[in-house]
Each structure stands twice: as C-alpha cells, then as structure tokens.
Design an enzyme around this catalytic site. Structure first.
Site, PDB file in Angstrom:
ATOM      1  N   THR A  50      32.813  93.299  78.099  1.00 23.11           N
ATOM      2  CA  THR A  50      33.905  92.384  78.519  1.00 23.11           C
ATOM      3  C   THR A  50      34.471  92.785  79.178  1.00 23.11           C
ATOM      4  OG1 THR A  50      35.497  91.338  76.158  1.00 23.11           O
ATOM      5  CG2 THR A  50      34.671  93.936  76.362  1.00 23.11           C
ATOM      6  N   ASP A  51      35.491  91.284  79.223  1.00 27.83           N
ATOM      7  CA  ASP A  51      36.471  91.285  80.373  1.00 27.83           C
ATOM      8  C   ASP A  51      37.785  91.371  79.939  1.00 27.83           C
ATOM      9  OD1 ASP A  51      36.525  89.177  78.155  1.00 27.83           O
ATOM     10  OD2 ASP A  51      37.438  86.964  79.377  1.00 27.83           O
ATOM     11  N   GLU A  52      37.319  91.969  78.163  1.00 27.40           N
ATOM     12  CA  GLU A  52      38.969  92.349  77.752  1.00 27.40           C
ATOM     13  C   GLU A  52      38.988  93.569  78.535  1.00 27.40           C
ATOM     14  OE1 GLU A  52      39.895  91.770  74.318  1.00 27.40           O
ATOM     15  OE2 GLU A  52      38.519  89.682  73.444  1.00 27.40           O
ATOM     16  N   TYR A  76      39.990  97.931  70.436  1.00 28.82           N
ATOM     17  CA  TYR A  76      39.002  97.344  71.006  1.00 28.82           C
ATOM     18  C   TYR A  76      38.519  97.416  72.592  1.00 28.82           C
ATOM     19  CZ  TYR A  76      35.692  93.472  72.093  1.00 28.82           C
ATOM     20  OH  TYR A  76      33.743  92.860  73.363  1.00 28.82           O
ATOM     21  N   LYS A 118      36.643  99.768  74.304  1.00 26.47           N
ATOM     22  CA  LYS A 118      34.890  99.196  75.274  1.00 26.47           C
ATOM     23  C   LYS A 118      35.086  99.726  76.667  1.00 26.47           C
ATOM     24  CE  LYS A 118      32.358  96.672  74.440  1.00 26.47           C
ATOM     25  NZ  LYS A 118      30.799  96.886  74.107  1.00 26.47           N
TER      26      LYS A 118
HETATM   27  P1  NAD Z   1      28.968  91.650  66.682  1.00 32.45           P
HETATM   28  O1  NAD Z   1      30.387  92.054  65.616  1.00 32.45           O
HETATM   29  O2  NAD Z   1      28.540  89.998  65.845  1.00 32.45           O
HETATM   30  O3  NAD Z   1      27.571  92.114  66.323  1.00 32.45           O
HETATM   31  C1  NAD Z   1      27.115  93.710  65.974  1.00 32.45           C
HETATM   32  C2  NAD Z   1      26.539  94.200  65.691  1.00 32.45           C
HETATM   33  O4  NAD Z   1      26.485  95.538  65.988  1.00 32.45           O
HETATM   34  C3  NAD Z   1      26.216  93.980  64.367  1.00 32.45           C
HETATM   35  O5  NAD Z   1      24.995  93.389  64.155  1.00 32.45           O
HETATM   36  C4  NAD Z   1      26.251  95.509  64.006  1.00 32.45           C
HETATM   37  O6  NAD Z   1      25.599  95.413  62.985  1.00 32.45           O
HETATM   38  C5  NAD Z   1      25.622  96.237  64.943  1.00 32.45           C
HETATM   39  N1  NAD Z   1      26.489  97.667  63.998  1.00 32.45           N
HETATM   40  C6  NAD Z   1      28.202  97.297  64.996  1.00 32.45           C
HETATM   41  N2  NAD Z   1      27.763  99.314  64.425  1.00 32.45           N
HETATM   42  C7  NAD Z   1      26.860 100.105  65.127  1.00 32.45           C
HETATM   43  C8  NAD Z   1      26.620 100.633  65.001  1.00 32.45           C
HETATM   44  N3  NAD Z   1      27.244 102.056  64.963  1.00 32.45           N
HETATM   45  N4  NAD Z   1      25.218 101.211  64.796  1.00 32.45           N
HETATM   46  C9  NAD Z   1      24.464 100.355  64.700  1.00 32.45           C
HETATM   47  N5  NAD Z   1      24.567  99.086  65.033  1.00 32.45           N
HETATM   48  C10 NAD Z   1      25.967  98.535  64.463  1.00 32.45           C
HETATM   49  O7  NAD Z   1      29.880  91.470  67.789  1.00 32.45           O
HETATM   50  P2  NAD Z   1      29.030  90.082  68.775  1.00 32.45           P
HETATM   51  O8  NAD Z   1      30.538  89.251  69.296  1.00 32.45           O
HETATM   52  O9  NAD Z   1      27.135  90.455  69.175  1.00 32.45           O
HETATM   53  O10 NAD Z   1      29.117  91.230  70.248  1.00 32.45           O
HETATM   54  C11 NAD Z   1      27.702  92.254  71.174  1.00 32.45           C
HETATM   55  C12 NAD Z   1      28.523  92.989  71.865  1.00 32.45           C
HETATM   56  O11 NAD Z   1      28.805  91.821  73.363  1.00 32.45           O
HETATM   57  C13 NAD Z   1      29.528  93.550  71.769  1.00 32.45           C
HETATM   58  O12 NAD Z   1      29.034  95.426  72.510  1.00 32.45           O
HETATM   59  C14 NAD Z   1      30.727  93.318  72.374  1.00 32.45           C
HETATM   60  O13 NAD Z   1      31.560  94.432  72.490  1.00 32.45           O
HETATM   61  C15 NAD Z   1      30.205  92.397  73.636  1.00 32.45           C
HETATM   62  N6  NAD Z   1      30.883  91.112  73.691  1.00 32.45           N
HETATM   63  C16 NAD Z   1      31.605  90.375  73.181  1.00 32.45           C
HETATM   64  C17 NAD Z   1      31.789  88.920  73.354  1.00 32.45           C
HETATM   65  C18 NAD Z   1      32.036  87.727  72.657  1.00 32.45           C
HETATM   66  O14 NAD Z   1      32.904  86.725  72.849  1.00 32.45           O
HETATM   67  N7  NAD Z   1      31.543  87.874  70.935  1.00 32.45           N
HETATM   68  C19 NAD Z   1      32.016  88.537  74.866  1.00 32.45           C
HETATM   69  C20 NAD Z   1      31.251  89.384  75.756  1.00 32.45           C
HETATM   70  C21 NAD Z   1      30.926  90.974  75.240  1.00 32.45           C
HETATM   71  O1  TDX Z   2      42.577  83.047  63.385  1.00 30.24           O
HETATM   72  C1  TDX Z   2      42.516  83.215  65.272  1.00 30.24           C
HETATM   73  N1  TDX Z   2      44.239  82.890  65.093  1.00 30.24           N
HETATM   74  C2  TDX Z   2      43.781  82.754  66.685  1.00 30.24           C
HETATM   75  O2  TDX Z   2      44.880  81.648  67.192  1.00 30.24           O
HETATM   76  C3  TDX Z   2      41.618  84.115  65.001  1.00 30.24           C
HETATM   77  C4  TDX Z   2      40.982  84.403  65.288  1.00 30.24           C
HETATM   78  C5  TDX Z   2      41.796  83.882  66.905  1.00 30.24           C
HETATM   79  N2  TDX Z   2      42.925  83.015  67.422  1.00 30.24           N
HETATM   80  C6  TDX Z   2      42.954  83.404  68.828  1.00 30.24           C
HETATM   81  C7  TDX Z   2      43.097  84.602  69.211  1.00 30.24           C
HETATM   82  C8  TDX Z   2      42.617  84.735  70.894  1.00 30.24           C
HETATM   83  O3  TDX Z   2      43.608  84.572  71.642  1.00 30.24           O
HETATM   84  O4  TDX Z   2      41.949  82.750  69.442  1.00 30.24           O
HETATM   85  C9  TDX Z   2      42.241  83.316  70.154  1.00 30.24           C
HETATM   86  C10 TDX Z   2      39.993  83.973  70.265  1.00 30.24           C
HETATM   87  O5  TDX Z   2      40.132  85.138  69.666  1.00 30.24           O
HETATM   88  P1  TDX Z   2      38.935  85.693  68.497  1.00 30.24           P
HETATM   89  O6  TDX Z   2      37.387  84.864  68.203  1.00 30.24           O
HETATM   90  O7  TDX Z   2      39.081  85.795  67.498  1.00 30.24           O
HETATM   91  O8  TDX Z   2      38.234  86.012  70.176  1.00 30.24           O
HETATM   92  P2  TDX Z   2      38.802  87.489  71.366  1.00 30.24           P
HETATM   93  O9  TDX Z   2      40.778  88.565  70.296  1.00 30.24           O
HETATM   94  O10 TDX Z   2      39.430  86.205  72.637  1.00 30.24           O
HETATM   95  O11 TDX Z   2      37.503  88.519  71.740  1.00 30.24           O
HETATM   96  C11 TDX Z   2      36.470  87.907  71.828  1.00 30.24           C
HETATM   97  O12 TDX Z   2      35.518  87.848  73.033  1.00 30.24           O
HETATM   98  C12 TDX Z   2      35.561  88.533  73.997  1.00 30.24           C
HETATM   99  C13 TDX Z   2      35.049  88.581  70.996  1.00 30.24           C
HETATM  100  O13 TDX Z   2      35.730  89.096  69.886  1.00 30.24           O
HETATM  101  C14 TDX Z   2      35.033  90.228  71.987  1.00 30.24           C
HETATM  102  O14 TDX Z   2      34.376  91.111  70.930  1.00 30.24           O
HETATM  103  C15 TDX Z   2      34.589  89.437  73.323  1.00 30.24           C
HETATM  104  O15 TDX Z   2      34.529  91.005  73.455  1.00 30.24           O
END
Ligand code: NAD
Ligand code: TDX
Length: 337
Positions: free
Chosen positions: A123-125, A150, A154
C-alpha cells in the site's frame, strides 16, 4: 502454471482471481483464505466449480498448511492481510500476526519450495502522509514513514519481502498501490460505506473536516498492474501504482455519491476524526508506466457511478454483510452518530 493466491476471497483478491481466470483459463488457481469477517466466498461463486480453481480455508500463519500448498505453486500472489486502518487502531494484534508473521511464513515456505516468483501486494500508506498543499507524490524512492498500526505492519512486511530477495535470492516483486474502489469491497471502507448507508436511508460519517485526500484507483486497473508486474516486472523491484484523481477530498467524493444517488447534503455527518489520520496520499506511477506500459484506463467519475450501480444491483450481497456483527462494530466506531 499454478498460482497460489492468498486472501483471494477479499475485495481485491477476488477481483484478481476473476480477472486472472478469465484472462488465463489454462492456469490453476489455489486460493488460500482464512475467511475472516472480510473474506467472502460469495465473491467467487461464478468460478467455485471450475476444475482449475481450488479453495482452501486456512491461515497464512499455519506453516504446515502453507508448506503443503506451496509445493504445488509456481508463483505466489500475496493479498492476505488485515486491511482496515480503523480496526488496526482499536485492535492492532491481528495486524501484526497476519501482515508480518503470516508474510514471513509465506516467504520461508516460498524459498524452501523454490517458487518462481513471489509477488507482494502493498500500500501507499507505508510512506506516511503529505500536507494538503504539498505538490509532491510518493514514489519508489520515498522513505517509509508509516503512521498507523496497519501501515506499520504493511511496512514491516515489505521490508521482510525485500530481505528475502537481497539475502536469500527469492525472486520477489512488490506493488505499493493507492486506495482501491469497485465491486465486492467490504462496507467498512469509505466508498461502499457511504453508498450502502445512503441506500439504507442512513447518514454518512465523514471524519474530521472531510478535507483529507486519497489517490483512488479502480480495482480492475490494480489487477492489470499486478498482472503486468507478475509477467514483466523486474525481479527485486518495487512499483508504485496509483490513479487519476487529483487532490480529491473525502468530502468531494461523498458529494459525488450523493449526486449520483439524487440525495442532498443533509445526509453528511461530520464525526470525530480518526486518530493520527493521514492528511493526504498522492502516488507517482511513472516507473510502472515507463518501464511496463501500465496506466489507469478510465475516468474516476464514470467508474464511481459504475461502482455505485453495482452496489444498487447487489443489495443481497452487502445487506448480508451489514449484519449484527457489523452493526456492533459500527456502533463502537461511530458512537457519535
Ligand atoms: P480485504 O480486507 O478485503 O481482504 C483481505 C482478505 O485476506 C480476506 O479475504 C481475509 O479473509 C483474508 N485474510 C485475512 N487474514 C488472513 C490470514 N491470516 N490467512 C489467510 N487469509 C487471511 O482486503 P483488500 O482491500 O482486498 O486488500 C488486499 C491487499 O491489498 C492487502 O494486502 C492490502 O494491504 C492491500 N491493499 C489494499 C488497498 C485497498 O484500497 N483496499 C490498497 C492498497 C493495497
Ligand atoms: O467512515 C469513514 N469516514 C471517513 O471520513 C471512513 C471509513 C473513512 N473515512 C475517511 C478516512 C480516509 O481519509 O475516508 C478515507 C478513506 O478511508 P478508508 O476507506 O478507511 O481507506 P484508507 O484508510 O485510506 O485505507 C485504504 O487504502 C489503502 C485501505 O483500507 C487500505 O487497506 C489500503 O492500504
């Protein structure tokens, strides 16, 4: 070829498996997922009976199981993680277990079993936070500065993955991607939470002043980037992946969703801010564009509307997720609305 996907039942993992099985029908796909609250086998209903798809419910921290599955894997695509920042603030331990220890278990096993490639989704975080008026962007050269449990977990996993390349020669690649949106995203994250709350006639919680900025990417574009890196990325390299939104605030996004759904701004509720809330993310994706020819393909507004329409058409999918357990989480997280 056999690809071992971890976390394939979550948001991005399931979009990736659907994308991969359509594009590479000759490949075998093994999905190892623990099915935490965020994992949902329904996302993969359309492929669950395919001969080349195998689902294994299990934990990436389980060495024995991981070793068994790794024996059959040519490549690994590692998505499994605890992914929600707010949950990491309330209960960080699971993030350390899965994101750090789990990644390490996979790396050890991948090395032992001589996999041809280990791709780590990050992630970019990990880069921390920019000021709102800062015009710079995160790139592969940016120093790590994670600010939430988190992000720290990562960041630690990224360091471990690189260590396995430098020290042991494991053929790794990493992508650090910005905020994804699209179908099958668990309704705890901003966009699906806002859309589904509005579809239920509820208010939408905006943290702080709503001016925080994220860099948004449609999930399919992320899958295409991973595909390219898996096939053409240079071993040992990291690629930053981001979208086309330019300084789009959370409040700006909420207002766009309100417009799409024909609702007025009285649905917006400002709630107490997330502790340590990162102010701004922006990603420079010129390396993956210049070296591999990747770029996001479509316009944010069109894809946002497509996403809203998906949640409108798939009420059964998200209503089941917004069950009793979710309501308990919601009450604790949003105690002031
Ligand atoms: P998500 O929370 O929707 O899905 C995570 C999945 O991992 C789930 O299916 C969960 O059951 C599984 N999981 C969790 N713990 C586990 C374990 N111990 N063993 C096996 N499976 C397990 O997450 P997502 O949003 O799909 O993110 C997927 C990946 O991408 C993550 O590594 C996250 O850090 C990264 N990522 C997400 C975003 C975003 O915006 N969602 C952006 C950049 C990177
Ligand atoms: O109820 C809310 N109100 C609100 O203002 C929630 C849930 C979020 N927010 C804000 C927080 C953030 O600035 O919105 C923005 C986006 O929030 P999230 O959807 O929780 O995402 P973020 O915290 O940016 O992280 C996401 O992007 C990077 C993913 O959850 C991560 O897994 C990924 O790595």
């Amino acid at each position: 070829m056999t690809i071992l996907v971890t976390g394939g039942s979550g948001f991005i993992g399931s979009n990736f498996i659907l994308y991969w099985m359509k594009k590479y029908p000759a490949d075998e796909v093994i999905n190892l997922d623990k099915l935490t609250y965020a994992g949902n086998p329904e996302n993969l209903k359309s492929v669950e009976n395919e001969k080349n798809y195998k689902f294994v419910r299990g934990d990436i921290c389980n060495r024995e199981l991981v070793d068994k599955l790794m024996k059959d894997a040519d490549i690994v695509c590692h998505f499994a993680a605890e992914s929600h920042v707010d949950r990491s603030i309330k209960k960080p331990s699971a993030f350390m277990e899965t994101n750090i220890i789990g990644t390490h278990v996979l790396l050890e096993s991948a090395l032992k079993n001589k996999v041809k490639k280990f791709h780590h989704i990050s992630t970019d975080e990990v880069f921390g936070s920019l000021e709102l008026d800062d015009k710079s962007k995160f790139s592969e050269e940016t120093a790590y500065n994670p600010r939430s449990p988190y992000a720290a977990s990562k960041a630690a996993s990224d360091h471990l993955v690189r260590t396995y390349f430098h020290t042991y020669g494991l053929p790794i690649t990493i992508t650090n991607c910005s905020n994804n949106f699209g179908p099958f995203q668990y309704p705890e994250k901003l966009i699906p939470l806002v859309v589904t709350n509005l579809l239920e006639g509820k208010k939408v919680p905006v943290y702080g002043d709503g001016q925080n900025i994220r860099d948004w990417l449609y999930v399919e574009d992320h899958c295409k980037a991973i595909d390219l890196v898996l096939h053409e990325g240079q071993i040992g390299e990291t690629y930053c992946v981001g979208g086309l939104t330019c300084d789009m605030s959370n409040l700006g996004i909420v207002k766009k969703i309100l417009r799409i759904l024909g609702k007025d701004e009285s649905f917006i509720t400002f709630v107490k801010d997330r502790p340590g809330h990162d102010r701004k993310y922006a990603v420079d994706w010129s390396k993956i564009k210049n070296e591999l020819g990747w770029e996001p393909v479509a316009d944010f507004d069109i894809l946002l509307e497509k996403t809203v329409n998906w949640y409108q058409k798939n009420e059964d999918w998200w209503k089941r997720l917004k069950s009793e357990t979710f309501q308990k989480y919601y009450k604790e997280q949003y105690s002031d609305i």
